[in-house]
Design an enzyme around this catalytic site. Structure first.
Site, PDB file in Angstrom:
ATOM      1  N   TYR A  84       0.831  -1.221   0.000  1.00  0.00           N
ATOM      2  CA  TYR A  84       0.000   0.000   0.000  1.00  0.00           C
ATOM      3  C   TYR A  84       0.863   1.268   0.000  1.00  0.00           C
ATOM      4  O   TYR A  84       0.824   2.055  -0.948  1.00  0.00           O
ATOM      5  CB  TYR A  84      -0.939  -0.062   1.215  1.00  0.00           C
ATOM      6  CG  TYR A  84      -1.719   1.203   1.509  1.00  0.00           C
ATOM      7  CD1 TYR A  84      -2.349   1.925   0.498  1.00  0.00           C
ATOM      8  CD2 TYR A  84      -1.835   1.663   2.823  1.00  0.00           C
ATOM      9  CE1 TYR A  84      -3.078   3.073   0.787  1.00  0.00           C
ATOM     10  CE2 TYR A  84      -2.563   2.804   3.125  1.00  0.00           C
ATOM     11  CZ  TYR A  84      -3.179   3.511   2.102  1.00  0.00           C
ATOM     12  OH  TYR A  84      -3.900   4.649   2.399  1.00  0.00           O
ATOM     13  N   PHE A  90      10.376  -0.979   2.771  1.00  0.00           N
ATOM     14  CA  PHE A  90       9.015  -1.196   3.280  1.00  0.00           C
ATOM     15  C   PHE A  90       8.761  -2.664   3.633  1.00  0.00           C
ATOM     16  O   PHE A  90       7.896  -2.947   4.461  1.00  0.00           O
ATOM     17  CB  PHE A  90       7.967  -0.829   2.214  1.00  0.00           C
ATOM     18  CG  PHE A  90       7.881   0.624   1.867  1.00  0.00           C
ATOM     19  CD1 PHE A  90       7.181   1.505   2.679  1.00  0.00           C
ATOM     20  CD2 PHE A  90       8.475   1.119   0.727  1.00  0.00           C
ATOM     21  CE1 PHE A  90       7.082   2.840   2.359  1.00  0.00           C
ATOM     22  CE2 PHE A  90       8.379   2.456   0.392  1.00  0.00           C
ATOM     23  CZ  PHE A  90       7.683   3.321   1.208  1.00  0.00           C
ATOM     24  N   TYR A 138       5.328  -6.550  16.721  1.00  0.00           N
ATOM     25  CA  TYR A 138       5.499  -5.707  15.532  1.00  0.00           C
ATOM     26  C   TYR A 138       6.347  -4.478  15.872  1.00  0.00           C
ATOM     27  O   TYR A 138       7.370  -4.208  15.233  1.00  0.00           O
ATOM     28  CB  TYR A 138       4.124  -5.302  14.978  1.00  0.00           C
ATOM     29  CG  TYR A 138       4.191  -4.237  13.923  1.00  0.00           C
ATOM     30  CD1 TYR A 138       4.906  -4.453  12.745  1.00  0.00           C
ATOM     31  CD2 TYR A 138       3.552  -3.001  14.103  1.00  0.00           C
ATOM     32  CE1 TYR A 138       4.987  -3.453  11.773  1.00  0.00           C
ATOM     33  CE2 TYR A 138       3.621  -2.017  13.137  1.00  0.00           C
ATOM     34  CZ  TYR A 138       4.348  -2.245  11.980  1.00  0.00           C
ATOM     35  OH  TYR A 138       4.428  -1.262  11.022  1.00  0.00           O
ATOM     36  N   HIS A 158      -8.068  -2.802   8.519  1.00  0.00           N
ATOM     37  CA  HIS A 158      -7.962  -1.371   8.831  1.00  0.00           C
ATOM     38  C   HIS A 158      -9.312  -0.671   8.792  1.00  0.00           C
ATOM     39  O   HIS A 158     -10.183  -1.015   7.983  1.00  0.00           O
ATOM     40  CB  HIS A 158      -6.982  -0.701   7.869  1.00  0.00           C
ATOM     41  CG  HIS A 158      -5.580  -1.211   8.026  1.00  0.00           C
ATOM     42  ND1 HIS A 158      -5.056  -2.184   7.231  1.00  0.00           N
ATOM     43  CD2 HIS A 158      -4.631  -0.909   8.939  1.00  0.00           C
ATOM     44  CE1 HIS A 158      -3.823  -2.451   7.630  1.00  0.00           C
ATOM     45  NE2 HIS A 158      -3.538  -1.702   8.671  1.00  0.00           N
ATOM     46  N   ALA A 216     -17.704  -2.787  13.225  1.00  0.00           N
ATOM     47  CA  ALA A 216     -17.595  -2.948  14.681  1.00  0.00           C
ATOM     48  C   ALA A 216     -16.680  -1.853  15.224  1.00  0.00           C
ATOM     49  O   ALA A 216     -15.588  -1.634  14.695  1.00  0.00           O
ATOM     50  CB  ALA A 216     -17.018  -4.324  14.999  1.00  0.00           C
ATOM     51  N   PHE A 244     -14.311  -1.048  18.030  1.00  0.00           N
ATOM     52  CA  PHE A 244     -13.600  -1.840  19.035  1.00  0.00           C
ATOM     53  C   PHE A 244     -13.411  -1.039  20.324  1.00  0.00           C
ATOM     54  O   PHE A 244     -12.378  -0.445  20.562  1.00  0.00           O
ATOM     55  CB  PHE A 244     -12.248  -2.297  18.489  1.00  0.00           C
ATOM     56  CG  PHE A 244     -12.335  -3.248  17.320  1.00  0.00           C
ATOM     57  CD1 PHE A 244     -13.404  -4.129  17.189  1.00  0.00           C
ATOM     58  CD2 PHE A 244     -11.333  -3.279  16.351  1.00  0.00           C
ATOM     59  CE1 PHE A 244     -13.486  -5.010  16.113  1.00  0.00           C
ATOM     60  CE2 PHE A 244     -11.406  -4.151  15.272  1.00  0.00           C
ATOM     61  CZ  PHE A 244     -12.488  -5.014  15.154  1.00  0.00           C
ATOM     62  N   ASP A 251      -4.498  -2.029  21.697  1.00  0.00           N
ATOM     63  CA  ASP A 251      -4.831  -0.697  21.178  1.00  0.00           C
ATOM     64  C   ASP A 251      -4.664   0.377  22.259  1.00  0.00           C
ATOM     65  O   ASP A 251      -5.435   0.401  23.216  1.00  0.00           O
ATOM     66  CB  ASP A 251      -6.294  -0.661  20.701  1.00  0.00           C
ATOM     67  CG  ASP A 251      -6.448  -1.004  19.240  1.00  0.00           C
ATOM     68  OD1 ASP A 251      -5.443  -0.975  18.511  1.00  0.00           O
ATOM     69  OD2 ASP A 251      -7.591  -1.285  18.838  1.00  0.00           O
TER      70      ASP A 251
HETATM   71  N1  UDP Z   1     -10.999  -0.216  14.540  1.00  0.00           N
HETATM   72  C1  UDP Z   1     -12.338  -0.464  14.819  1.00  0.00           C
HETATM   73  N2  UDP Z   1     -12.996  -1.355  14.026  1.00  0.00           N
HETATM   74  C2  UDP Z   1     -12.419  -2.000  12.966  1.00  0.00           C
HETATM   75  C3  UDP Z   1     -11.054  -1.733  12.679  1.00  0.00           C
HETATM   76  C4  UDP Z   1     -10.380  -0.832  13.498  1.00  0.00           C
HETATM   77  O1  UDP Z   1     -12.903   0.091  15.760  1.00  0.00           O
HETATM   78  O2  UDP Z   1     -13.087  -2.820  12.300  1.00  0.00           O
HETATM   79  C5  UDP Z   1     -10.256   0.767  15.371  1.00  0.00           C
HETATM   80  C6  UDP Z   1      -9.000   0.210  16.013  1.00  0.00           C
HETATM   81  O3  UDP Z   1      -9.305  -0.393  17.253  1.00  0.00           O
HETATM   82  C7  UDP Z   1      -8.152   1.481  16.166  1.00  0.00           C
HETATM   83  C8  UDP Z   1      -8.574   2.338  14.968  1.00  0.00           C
HETATM   84  O4  UDP Z   1      -9.818   1.812  14.526  1.00  0.00           O
HETATM   85  O5  UDP Z   1      -8.495   2.169  17.344  1.00  0.00           O
HETATM   86  C9  UDP Z   1      -7.586   2.273  13.816  1.00  0.00           C
HETATM   87  O6  UDP Z   1      -7.310   0.907  13.540  1.00  0.00           O
HETATM   88  P1  UDP Z   1      -6.537   0.421  12.265  1.00  0.00           P
HETATM   89  O7  UDP Z   1      -6.503  -1.081  12.303  1.00  0.00           O
HETATM   90  O8  UDP Z   1      -7.091   1.066  11.054  1.00  0.00           O
HETATM   91  O9  UDP Z   1      -5.062   1.015  12.450  1.00  0.00           O
HETATM   92  P2  UDP Z   1      -3.993   0.839  13.674  1.00  0.00           P
HETATM   93  O10 UDP Z   1      -4.321   1.952  14.637  1.00  0.00           O
HETATM   94  O11 UDP Z   1      -4.154  -0.525  14.246  1.00  0.00           O
HETATM   95  O12 UDP Z   1      -2.694   1.042  13.012  1.00  0.00           O
END
Ligand code: UDP
Length: 334
Positions: free
Chosen positions: A11, A72, A140, A188, A205, A207, A284
């Site tokens: 990406y 990358f 990671y 994402h 959803a 989270f 998170d």
């Molecule tokens: N998130 C969410 N629902 C989803 C995917 C992500 O609520 O289906 C939330 C996730 O918990 C975080 C934010 O969106 O707080 C961004 O998540 P993402 O996976 O896009 O990027 P990250 O912050 O993990 O790099």
């Protein structure tokens, strides 16, 4: 002189390749297409292979006059890294070790590295500064931090010059709609929300809505993928002028909650986008917002697309035109 881009079919990698070509750079791409897409590749010299393949690296470094590597190629999902740490150490740390060893053997001493906000772990202050403690909360982030440290010691020992770019949340797509974001399975937030708008999912959803934030959902700093691409180009220029090595945050310094992101997507797409509250996703942090002052001052970086609406618009344009991403088949994305 050419720039070798590892992971140039992914990406952020593919958008950076496009940007570099537009600046008149000569670009060579190395990608194993484990996560990347052949369809995302611009018209460049392409090697289908792995950064751990030292014979292939010998071939690439002897065939082309490469002065800088943009690196990358990596595994990059937080949740997956917790479940499969060996894979992350293998591909990220051992892979970068092989790449670096071969670079130094061939006297290539400039590297721009795709690092991450995950190197910080739980922030001690907002906005996060590069001098803040780095205590990753997942494999990671640990692997990316280990690589940053490897670069530091190789600078001391061999004169390596490096720029580590610690991205916050990459979003958006090429403003001209040529390439975009496609992960399989998608994890994402923005692409998932756009899949709801396309009718490929029923709802998104959220989270967790019990974080210590204004609306209870997590806050992130979103940055346009083309602004990231520009930062890689500026980092190459910086190293070519023998600028100082170091780590740089890249974000817009402004946070959006998950609920706010969904609302922006509703406005841009005109779709109701049903959402439901789900349990927190482990690992998170509540809020991640960057101070990018260092990148602005030292690299001369300035975001061109700071608005979240613009990022979502560009992403939406690409997703509407490519509802199944780079695949021409009708695949189930749920
Ligand atoms: N998130 C969410 N629902 C989803 C995917 C992500 O609520 O289906 C939330 C996730 O918990 C975080 C934010 O969106 O707080 C961004 O998540 P993402 O996976 O896009 O990027 P990250 O912050 O993990 O790099």
């Amino acid at each position: 002189m050419a720039i070798l881009v590892t992971g140039g079919a992914g990406y952020i990698g593919s958008h950076t390749v496009l940007f570099l070509l537009e600046q008149g750079e000569q670009v060579i791409v190395l990608d194993n297409l484990q996560k990347g897409h052949a369809g995302a590749l611009s018209d460049v010299t392409f090697y289908h292979g792995d950064i751990r393949d030292d014979q292939l690296l010998d071939t690439i470094f002897t065939t082309h006059s490469i002065d800088t590597v943009i690196h990358f190629a990596a595994n990059s999902l937080v949740g997956e890294s917790v479940k499969r740490p060996i894979e992350y150490y293998e591909n990220n740390v051992i892979g970068t070790h092989t790449l670096l060893k071969k670079m130094l053997e061939h006297d290539v001493k400039k590297i721009v590295f795709s690092s991450t906000a995950a190197t910080y772990g739980e922030p001690v202050q907002i906005p996060i500064q590069e001098s803040d403690p780095t205590i990753p909360t997942n494999p990671y982030g640990e692997t990316k931090l280990a690589i940053e440290k490897m670069f530091h010691w190789c600078q001391e020992a061999y004169g390596l010059q490096y720029v580590c770019l610690r991205y916050f949340n990459a979003a958006g797509a090429d403003p001209n709609g040529r390439i975009g974001e496609d992960h399989s399975p998608e994890s994402h937030l923005i692409p998932i929300v756009l899949q709801v708008a396309l009718g490929q999912r029923e709802r998104v959803a959220i989270f967790g809505d019990d974080y210590q934030t204004e609306d209870g959902s997590c806050i992130r700093d979103y940055i346009h993928v083309m602004d990231l691409a520009n930062a890689h180009y500026l980092a190459c220029e910086h190293l070519r002028k023998d600028g100082q090595s170091g780590s740089f945050n890249l974000g817009n310094g402004k946070g959006f909650s998950v609920k706010e992101v969904i609302e922006v997507c509703r406005q841009v797409t005109g779709h109701p986008i049903p959402a439901e509250i789900a349990p927190r996703r482990s690992g998170d942090p509540a809020s991640l917002i960057a101070s990018s002052e260092k990148a602005q001052t030292i690299l001369g970086w300035e975001p061109k697309y700071p608005s979240l609406e613009t990022m979502v618009e560009h992403a939406w344009n690409w997703h509407k035109e490519h509802p199944h991403g780079y695949s021409t088949e009708n695949k189930d994305k749920q």
